[in-house]
Design an enzyme around this catalytic site. Structure first.
Site, PDB file in Angstrom:
ATOM      1  N   ASP A 134       7.954  -2.328  -1.095  1.00  0.00           N
ATOM      2  CA  ASP A 134       7.081  -1.167  -0.945  1.00  0.00           C
ATOM      3  C   ASP A 134       7.862   0.071  -0.529  1.00  0.00           C
ATOM      4  O   ASP A 134       7.684   1.162  -1.083  1.00  0.00           O
ATOM      5  CB  ASP A 134       6.004  -1.479   0.095  1.00  0.00           C
ATOM      6  CG  ASP A 134       4.971  -0.379   0.208  1.00  0.00           C
ATOM      7  OD1 ASP A 134       5.258   0.631   0.883  1.00  0.00           O
ATOM      8  OD2 ASP A 134       3.882  -0.515  -0.374  1.00  0.00           O
ATOM      9  N   TRP A 163       1.800   0.545  -1.585  1.00  0.00           N
ATOM     10  CA  TRP A 163       2.024   0.026  -2.947  1.00  0.00           C
ATOM     11  C   TRP A 163       1.869  -1.486  -2.976  1.00  0.00           C
ATOM     12  O   TRP A 163       1.401  -2.045  -3.966  1.00  0.00           O
ATOM     13  CB  TRP A 163       3.382   0.477  -3.461  1.00  0.00           C
ATOM     14  CG  TRP A 163       3.565   1.942  -3.234  1.00  0.00           C
ATOM     15  CD1 TRP A 163       4.548   2.564  -2.511  1.00  0.00           C
ATOM     16  CD2 TRP A 163       2.691   2.990  -3.683  1.00  0.00           C
ATOM     17  NE1 TRP A 163       4.331   3.915  -2.478  1.00  0.00           N
ATOM     18  CE2 TRP A 163       3.205   4.211  -3.193  1.00  0.00           C
ATOM     19  CE3 TRP A 163       1.520   3.025  -4.436  1.00  0.00           C
ATOM     20  CZ2 TRP A 163       2.595   5.446  -3.443  1.00  0.00           C
ATOM     21  CZ3 TRP A 163       0.903   4.248  -4.683  1.00  0.00           C
ATOM     22  CH2 TRP A 163       1.455   5.434  -4.197  1.00  0.00           C
ATOM     23  N   ASP A 164       2.248  -2.174  -1.901  1.00  0.00           N
ATOM     24  CA  ASP A 164       1.959  -3.606  -1.798  1.00  0.00           C
ATOM     25  C   ASP A 164       0.453  -3.855  -1.843  1.00  0.00           C
ATOM     26  O   ASP A 164      -0.023  -4.765  -2.530  1.00  0.00           O
ATOM     27  CB  ASP A 164       2.503  -4.162  -0.481  1.00  0.00           C
ATOM     28  CG  ASP A 164       3.977  -4.513  -0.547  1.00  0.00           C
ATOM     29  OD1 ASP A 164       4.462  -4.825  -1.647  1.00  0.00           O
ATOM     30  OD2 ASP A 164       4.639  -4.480   0.494  1.00  0.00           O
ATOM     31  N   LEU A 165      -0.293  -3.044  -1.089  1.00  0.00           N
ATOM     32  CA  LEU A 165      -1.736  -3.243  -1.016  1.00  0.00           C
ATOM     33  C   LEU A 165      -2.402  -2.974  -2.361  1.00  0.00           C
ATOM     34  O   LEU A 165      -3.267  -3.740  -2.813  1.00  0.00           O
ATOM     35  CB  LEU A 165      -2.329  -2.338   0.058  1.00  0.00           C
ATOM     36  CG  LEU A 165      -1.761  -2.532   1.473  1.00  0.00           C
ATOM     37  CD1 LEU A 165      -2.381  -1.547   2.450  1.00  0.00           C
ATOM     38  CD2 LEU A 165      -1.978  -3.965   1.955  1.00  0.00           C
ATOM     39  N   GLY A 168      -1.486  -5.799  -4.815  1.00  0.00           N
ATOM     40  CA  GLY A 168      -2.267  -7.009  -4.573  1.00  0.00           C
ATOM     41  C   GLY A 168      -3.675  -6.899  -5.129  1.00  0.00           C
ATOM     42  O   GLY A 168      -4.172  -7.818  -5.795  1.00  0.00           O
TER      43      GLY A 168
END
Length: 404
Positions: A134, A163-165, A168
């Site tokens: 991220d 960006w991870d969130l 996902g």
């Protein structure tokens, strides 16, 4: 939790944020999500924040409501078990969620040879197979250069792995889209979701690529001012800091009325030949004149007084709180039906969220704790692969699997 996806089994071979988060969202809507980890735990099993025992609150949070299988993935025999689980027959299975490398033992071509209608959602760093996290994506797309005080020279990272969130959440959506396509056509497929593509596509969707390409220059820093709208933090008479926004015409008129700055605002409009009534962009452009008015008016009133008046007038505002304060807020956590206090595997009881969506026509089930590592190993092998107790016992003897 809701039971909308209770006819879906998802095998999740993953670690860190994006992939476990996608599995969490699916589990919270009723999917049977089986998380597969290396015996002893993967690279995120002890990740911070931790309890005093070393148990990871982070791992507990991202793996609620899942089943756990512990395999020795360093050995070919353990990898074959994972492949067999991913490609096991049946309408409810044949779905794999992973962030393992595209060219490794979970390569799509090899798995599809075992089950033609396999759906494989693969979360990646970069589309070319390169590594990315991220924070490396965030710095590469320019966000830290827009974050922080206007006078600061160096870039400013932020603590939220945005960006991870997003990756996902998007991966969970893409998995369900591929599942719908399989149900309609009988065809499986691999879906690749690179973190870097999610990051750059998102800022493009927000108009930020067009902004710099057409304008020929980067957006500068604006501190805590919200770009293109009226919004900033202001301090009350009793020292409380409030975030105050006015995007819609109603929010703007309510703010003016509550603060009693109508005549002063009208004077600015007349002198600068503009109207702030409906154009949020103009409120941003003329913030040099508007911010001091709001600063002085807010500084003359208490937070409680302003909050009550703002709510009555339909204004958009929020108090600045610490995470500890937010955790003790009845509206956010204590009386929020999204949260329930349950005991986790760390031995601690604390509020944990279930599904973030509310479905008024359905009963909301309580969230389920994260599993102990390997807690469901025997059950999974028996139910999905039809192994006998003797076969499972032999795998234990060979230390290919482990249980809690």
């Amino acid at each position: 939790m809701y039971q909308l996806l209770n006819n879906l089994r998802v095998l999740e071979a993953s670690s860190f944020v994006a992939s476990p988060l996608a599995g969490l969202y699916l589990a919270q809507m009723g999917a049977d999500v089986i998380r597969v980890d290396q015996i002893g735990g993967g690279p995120d099993f002890r990740r911070w924040p931790q309890a005093e025992s070393g148990a990871s609150f982070y791992w507990e949070g991202l793996n609620k409501g899942k089943k756990s299988l512990a395999l020795d993935l360093a050995r070919p025999e353990g990898r074959e078990i994972l492949k067999a689980l991913a490609t096991a027959p049946g309408d409810t299975g044949g779905v794999l969620l992973t962030n393992f490398p595209a060219n490794g033992f979970l390569a799509y071509e090899g798995l599809a040879a075992l089950r033609q209608d396999l759906i494989l959602v693969r979360i990646m760093g970069q589309a070319n197979g390169g590594s990315a996290l991220d924070y490396t994506v965030n710095c590469a797309i320019g966000i830290p250069q827009m974050t922080g005080p206007e006078t600061l020279a160096e870039p400013v990272n932020h603590v939220l792995p945005a960006w991870d969130l997003l990756t996902g959440a998007y991966s969970a959506f893409a998995l369900l889209a591929a599942l719908q396509h399989r149900q309609a056509t009988g065809s499986g497929q691999e879906v690749r979701v690179p973190l870097s593509d999610v990051g750059i596509a998102t800022i493009a969707n927000l108009g930020q690529i067009a902004e710099v390409v057409v304008g020929g220059q980067n957006r500068p820093r604006y501190g805590n001012a919200v770009y293109g709208a009226f919004g900033r933090d202001f301090v009350t008479r009793d020292g409380r800091r409030l975030m105050i926004m006015a995007i819609t015409a109603r929010q703007w008129s309510g703010l003016i009325d509550v603060l009693g700055i109508g005549p002063a605002v009208a004077g600015i409009e007349a002198s600068r030949k503009v109207s702030f009534a409906v154009d949020e962009g103009l409120r941003f452009l003329h913030r040099d004149a508007l911010f001091p008015l709001v600063e002085a008016a807010v500084a003359s009133r208490s937070a409680a007084e302003l909050g009550e008046a703002f709510d009555k007038a339909g204004c958009c505002w929020g108090p600045y709180k610490t995470v500890l304060e937010a955790a003790g807020d009845p509206e956010l956590v204590g009386a929020n039906p999204v949260f329930s206090t349950i005991e986790q595997i760390s031995g601690h009881s604390y509020p944990v969220p279930g599904a973030m969506a509310t479905l008024p026509q359905l009963n909301r089930s309580l969230p389920t704790r994260a599993p102990r590592l390997g807690e469901h190993s025997d059950l999974i092998l028996a139910e999905v692969l039809g192994m006998s107790s003797g076969q499972i016992g032999k795998l234990h003897d060979q230390r290919l699997i482990a249980s809690a």
